[in-house]
Scaffold this motif. Structure first.
Motif, short mmCIF file in Angstrom:
data_model
loop_
_atom_site.label_atom_id
_atom_site.label_comp_id
_atom_site.label_asym_id
_atom_site.label_seq_id
_atom_site.Cartn_x
_atom_site.Cartn_y
_atom_site.Cartn_z
N HIS A 128 0.78 -1.24 0.00
CA HIS A 128 0.00 0.00 0.00
C HIS A 128 0.82 1.29 0.00
CE1 HIS A 128 -2.99 -2.96 1.44
NE2 HIS A 128 -3.88 -2.14 0.88
N ALA A 129 2.07 1.26 0.43
CA ALA A 129 2.86 2.49 0.44
C ALA A 129 3.07 2.98 -0.99
CB ALA A 129 4.20 2.26 1.12
N VAL A 130 3.03 4.29 -1.17
CA VAL A 130 3.13 4.90 -2.49
C VAL A 130 4.57 5.34 -2.73
CG1 VAL A 130 2.35 6.78 -3.97
CG2 VAL A 130 0.75 5.67 -2.38
N PRO A 131 5.29 4.76 -3.69
CA PRO A 131 6.67 5.19 -3.95
C PRO A 131 6.71 6.56 -4.60
CG PRO A 131 5.99 3.55 -5.56
CD PRO A 131 4.87 3.66 -4.57
N LEU A 132 7.75 7.32 -4.26
CA LEU A 132 7.96 8.64 -4.84
C LEU A 132 9.20 8.63 -5.72
CD1 LEU A 132 7.21 10.81 -1.67
CD2 LEU A 132 5.63 10.12 -3.49
N GLY A 134 -0.18 9.66 8.41
CA GLY A 134 0.64 9.14 7.34
C GLY A 134 2.10 9.24 7.72
N VAL A 135 2.93 8.45 7.09
CA VAL A 135 4.37 8.51 7.31
C VAL A 135 5.07 8.47 5.96
CG1 VAL A 135 6.41 7.29 8.18
CG2 VAL A 135 4.39 7.50 9.62
N LEU A 136 6.02 9.38 5.77
CA LEU A 136 6.88 9.39 4.59
C LEU A 136 8.26 8.95 5.03
CD1 LEU A 136 7.12 12.23 1.93
CD2 LEU A 136 9.07 10.87 2.60
N ASN A 137 8.75 7.88 4.44
CA ASN A 137 10.07 7.35 4.79
C ASN A 137 11.03 7.52 3.63
OD1 ASN A 137 11.79 5.51 6.65
ND2 ASN A 137 11.91 4.51 4.65
N PRO A 187 11.98 6.66 -1.53
CA PRO A 187 11.02 7.34 -0.66
C PRO A 187 9.60 6.87 -0.93
CG PRO A 187 12.61 8.90 -1.54
CD PRO A 187 12.84 7.61 -2.26
N ALA A 188 8.81 6.74 0.13
CA ALA A 188 7.45 6.24 -0.02
C ALA A 188 6.57 6.81 1.09
CB ALA A 188 7.43 4.71 0.02
N ILE A 189 5.29 7.00 0.76
CA ILE A 189 4.30 7.51 1.71
C ILE A 189 3.31 6.40 2.01
CG2 ILE A 189 2.43 9.15 2.11
CD1 ILE A 189 3.79 11.15 0.40
N ALA A 190 3.00 6.23 3.30
CA ALA A 190 1.98 5.28 3.72
C ALA A 190 0.82 6.04 4.35
CB ALA A 190 2.55 4.28 4.72
N ASP A 191 -0.39 5.75 3.90
CA ASP A 191 -1.60 6.34 4.47
C ASP A 191 -2.04 5.46 5.64
OD1 ASP A 191 -4.04 7.39 5.11
OD2 ASP A 191 -4.97 7.08 3.15
#
Length: 432
Positions: free
Chosen positions: A17-21, A417-420, A375-379
């Motif tokens: 589910h995490a969205v890659p940037l 949300g978290v952006l790693n 980098p990726a964002i998780a909702d």
């Protein structure tokens, strides 16, 4: 990656589910951030955090997110962990006042927490924008380093509106000058060395001024206007919260402070965000930039001891789903560890400290186990929805990085949300 092939259900969920940037470059195309539109929904305040100040990747990513939220989502205010009182000249500069080179003078003597480049972008954007983006400071004056940025304009206001209490203001300013510094790390120890009579005189004077301001509001407004009164009152409240914070920090350093006493600063920051929401145009939406420990929605605790109720907890209580907290963290690399040093300009030095491998149970370990190499964002709000999948993921990670250590908190409750970023590097240009 399927759930059956991974021992950590949450890490497996992240992998799916995490969205890659794609980009870190602030000027790069923004299409990879489009999923963020759905993640934040209709939130009026979106807070962007960081596990440490002075991290290059976080600064770059924040600038990209600010661009996206303004250009594509219609956000109209950039708010920063920066003095409420000092924010007004920066707002005027962002609206086009003065020359481009004036920003350096405005920011001289303030901790470089990354406000300069976003402000330069806002000024450029506003030159052609149909709706200008505003700037808002939310913090106590000088990050707790001095009362003077708030008290000096309060004195100017009283000269026009109510000169009688000016001697009280002048007394508080005289005392404040004796311990003023570039940050709370300088001012708090200097305040603690003041004679008790001076400390008490300062607090008493500020309290008397505050009560008079509130008691005589109709008179003050009749002699001026509501907006000027509101700003002067908020500045005075900032000085009072900063004064309280000096006492709280002195107790913290001495080991005899009251539980969660430094929360006074976070309460003021939350109140400032709500103040700006009320005073800007109807429909204003705020991008709020501050440390993870300020934006999180759950209490801050270390070693099982409550240490603070953060700004984000107050904002979530006031705004509900209109507040969205996006924490920024990293898996490997270096962080900027702040070491107390009274001889340094801002009361601390920066150590480029290597990050240890993520601790088991941390959000960073889950990102690492998910195999996300960019980098990726998780909702994280998805994990709160009713159903068997949400039950399987609970309770989720119980810690998140804070500089080189870990802050123990239920991450799924603390952040929306978290952006790693896979790695982080500490900035080289912080003056210490």
């Amino acid at each position: 990656m399927s759930a059956s092939s991974h021992p950590n259900p949450f890490a497996d969920w992240l992998g799916d589910h995490a969205v890659p940037l794609t980009h870190l470059d602030p000027d790069a195309p923004l299409d990879d951030l489009e999923p963020l539109r759905g993640i934040i929904g209709d939130a009026r305040v979106v807070a962007i955090g960081e596990h440490s100040h002075f991290i290059n990747e976080f600064a770059l990513m924040r600038r990209r997110i600010v661009r996206f939220l303004v250009e594509r989502c219609g956000f109209t205010v950039l708010a920063f962990e920066y003095g409420f009182s000092e924010g007004f000249p920066l707002d005027a500069w962002a609206q086009g006042e003065g020359t481009d080179d004036d920003l350096s003078a405005h920011l001289a003597g303030t901790i470089p927490v990354g406000v300069a480049e976003p402000l330069r972008w806002v000024r450029r954007y506003n030159r052609t924008a149909s709706r200008a983006v505003r700037f808002a400071g939310i913090d106590i004056p000088a990050a707790g380093g001095s009362l003077l940025p708030a008290l000096a304009p309060v004195a100017d206001y009283l000269r026009r509106i109510d000169p009688e209490p000016l001697p009280t203001v002048q007394t508080t300013m005289r005392i404040a000058e004796t311990f003023a510094g570039g940050s709370g790390a300088v001012a708090a120890p200097a305040w603690a060395r003041l004679p008790t009579a001076e400390q008490d005189a300062l607090s008493a004077g500020l309290a008397r001024l505050l009560i008079r301001f509130r008691s005589l509001q109709p008179l003050y407004v009749s002699r001026g206007d509501q907006q000027s009164y509101d700003i002067a009152l908020r500045r005075l409240e900032g000085a009072c919260h900063a004064d309280y914070t000096f006492r709280a920090m002195a107790g913290l350093f001495a080991g005899n402070g009251l539980t969660a006493d430094t929360s006074a600063r976070d309460l003021y920051m939350a109140g400032s965000v709500l103040w700006h929401l009320e005073h800007f145009d109807p429909g204003a939406r705020i991008v709020l930039v501050a440390h993870n420990a300020h934006i999180q929605k759950t209490p801050v605790s270390f070693d099982g001891h409550l240490t603070g109720l953060p700004m984000g907890q107050h904002l979530h209580s006031a705004l509900g789903d209109d507040y969205f907290a996006l924490g920024l963290t990293s898996t490997t690399g270096h962080t900027a560890e702040m070491r107390r040093d009274e001889s340094a300009r801002f009361g601390f030095t920066i150590d480029h400290t290597a990050l240890q491998p993520p601790e088991q149970g941390s959000i960073e370990a889950a990102f690492a186990e998910a195999g996300l190499g960019q980098p990726a964002i998780a909702d994280l709000r998805w994990t709160r929805r009713e159903g068997p999948d949400s039950a399987r993921l609970a309770p989720g990670p119980d810690r998140i990085r804070m500089q080189s250590t870990y802050l123990h908190t239920p991450v799924l409750d603390a952040f929306d949300g978290v952006l790693n970023t896979p790695t982080s590097t500490a900035a080289d240009d912080i003056e210490s």
